[in-house]
Motif scaffolding. Structure first.
Motif, PDB file in Angstrom:
ATOM      1  N   GLU A 113       0.837  -1.210   0.000  1.00 18.30           N
ATOM      2  CA  GLU A 113       0.000   0.000   0.000  1.00 18.30           C
ATOM      3  C   GLU A 113       0.869   1.256   0.000  1.00 18.30           C
ATOM      4  O   GLU A 113       0.521   2.268  -0.598  1.00 18.30           O
ATOM      5  N   THR A 114       2.014   1.172   0.648  1.00 21.54           N
ATOM      6  CA  THR A 114       2.944   2.296   0.640  1.00 21.54           C
ATOM      7  C   THR A 114       3.522   2.466  -0.761  1.00 21.54           C
ATOM      8  O   THR A 114       3.647   3.566  -1.284  1.00 21.54           O
TER       9      THR A 114
ATOM     10  N   SER B 191       2.226   1.672  -3.649  1.00 19.86           N
ATOM     11  CA  SER B 191       1.344   2.202  -4.692  1.00 19.86           C
ATOM     12  C   SER B 191       1.214   3.720  -4.615  1.00 19.86           C
ATOM     13  O   SER B 191       1.217   4.391  -5.640  1.00 19.86           O
TER      14      SER B 191
ATOM     15  N   LEU C 269      -7.385   5.283  -5.700  1.00 18.88           N
ATOM     16  CA  LEU C 269      -7.164   4.273  -4.670  1.00 18.88           C
ATOM     17  C   LEU C 269      -8.301   4.226  -3.649  1.00 18.88           C
ATOM     18  O   LEU C 269      -8.244   3.476  -2.686  1.00 18.88           O
TER      19      LEU C 269
ATOM     20  N   ARG D 227      -0.499   8.689   4.271  1.00 22.56           N
ATOM     21  CA  ARG D 227       0.176   7.520   3.714  1.00 22.56           C
ATOM     22  C   ARG D 227       1.433   7.940   2.931  1.00 22.56           C
ATOM     23  O   ARG D 227       2.464   7.284   3.002  1.00 22.56           O
TER      24      ARG D 227
END
Ligand SMILES: [Zn+2]
Ligand SMILES: [Zn+2]
Length: 390
Positions: free
Chosen positions: A142-143, A145, A164, A174
């Motif tokens: 997730e980081t 992307s 997202l 994020r």
């Protein structure tokens, strides 16, 4: 045995002629870079970088007809190369290394990461892309992307959030966490890979026999920046002590204390002149700078909570802060006291009235004797009102 001869094509001739012109421009570029950055030791490299960049972008050069066309074009590129270099340098202000990997735990790193670590500024885009390629596989998906969307595709925040399915707020958080994680990966896991970049531009610390004049708990470490030749000193137990951009200041000196003394004298002249005249030159670009006395709550959170000074470059906007303990150390009388008392420490400033004027008493205490040096500063202006040795 066969012999080959190569006929020079018109294109070859053009390239040779361009190479000659580049060679002729080189000395001028070196002088320009030295002048523009104030760092003669870096000028050769910066001129080289300029010529390489010009070479890569030769197709964009359109002013062949103008007599000074090439010179002007190269100087414009040199200016950009120098500005980029200075942005990397300016994170170190006079006394404060804004990113000091040796002195910080993770929590502290996060406090300063916001202004100290700017991915876009620190790495060129293609360098960044290459490093990210390696580093991203080490980060959680997730980081990964959000970082790819933001820094490789350069998508606006709103677009990424939508794609997202995140709120802008969550995305900001994020991204922020992602940058920190990435920095850690770049610094720690890929140290060899990043070593050619500013990120890891730190020679190994050298121990000195100089006891920290601020806390007296540890001996200072001397560090040297590989790219600029800049030397500085920090205390493993408290904070950064000094560094200076102009290495000619300590030319010929090898003894760390002698080098540190030169730096402190120069910094003292710089800051106290600024306090008295309220204008000076910017520490990073040597352009005009304005001076403001600031109160503890206006200082960056990682600094000593004390009255201080903020110097802002008029052109570049770079801000350098300095605080009372350092401004006290910079005074020549403190230097004399320090020579007599090599083990000393700073006492937190006391607020008093002195002749009806709100005054700060900033003191150094000898660790071995009862001797103490009190320096009185007018609170509003930080001008020195008196110096007393007790
Ligand atoms: Zn210390
Ligand atoms: Zn500046």
């Amino acid at each position: 045995m066969q012999h080959y001869t190569f006929a020079e094509t018109p294109a070859d001739t053009a390239i040779t002629s361009m190479e000659n012109q580049f060679a002729q421009e080189r000395p001028r570029l070196v002088r320009f870079c030295a002048y523009f950055t104030g760092a003669p030791s870096a000028a050769e490299d910066l001129a080289q970088e300029t010529l390489l960049e010009a070479w890569r972008n030769l197709h964009k050069f359109t002013s062949h007809e103008q007599p000074d066309g090439l010179s002007k074009w190269l100087l414009a590129i040199a200016r950009n190369v120098c500005l980029r270099w200075k942005r990397a340098q300016q994170r170190e202000s006079a006394h404060i290394a804004s990113y000091a990997p040796y002195a910080m735990e993770d929590g502290e790193l996060e406090e300063v990461a916001d202004h100290a670590f700017d991915l876009e500024v620190e790495l060129e885009r293609d360098e960044l892309a290459r490093l990210l390629d390696h580093a991203l596989s080490l980060l959680p998906p997730e980081t990964r992307s959000v970082l790819i969307e933001r820094y490789i595709h350069e998508s606006p925040h709103a677009d990424i959030a939508q794609r997202l399915g995140l709120s802008t707020d969550t995305l900001e958080k994020r991204l922020y966490r992602g940058k920190l994680a990435l920095r850690r990966v770049l610094l720690v896991d890929l140290a060899a890979e990043t070593s050619s970049f500013e990120l890891a531009d730190q020679d190994r610390d050298v121990s000195t026999r100089i006891w920290c004049p601020m806390c007296n708990r540890a001996q200072l470490k001397q560090y040297r920046k590989l790219s600029s030749g800049r030397i500085g000193f920090h205390c493993p137990s408290c904070w950064h002590i000094a560094s200076y951009y102009d290495h000619t200041l300590w030319a010929g000196l090898r003894n760390p204390k002698a080098i540190l003394n030169r730096q402190i004298e120069a910094l003292g002249r710089y800051y106290h002149q600024a306090i008295y005249t309220l204008h000076t030159t910017c520490y990073c670009c040597q352009d005009h700078a304005s001076v403001r006395i600031v109160q503890p709550d206006e200082l960056p959170p990682q600094m000593h909570a004390s009255t201080g000074i903020c110097i802002t470059g008029t052109q570049c906007g770079h801000q350098a802060f300095n605080t009372l303990p350092h401004l006290t150390l910079d005074i020549p009388e403190t230097g004399q006291f320090w020579r007599k008392h090599p083990r000393m420490y700073w006492l937190p400033a006391q607020e008093i009235e002195h002749g009806g004027i709100p005054t700060l008493v900033s003191s150094f205490q000898s660790a071995d004797t009862a001797a103490r040096l009190d320096i009185l500063f007018e609170r509003a202006t930080l001008k020195v009102l008196g110096i007393y040795e007790a």
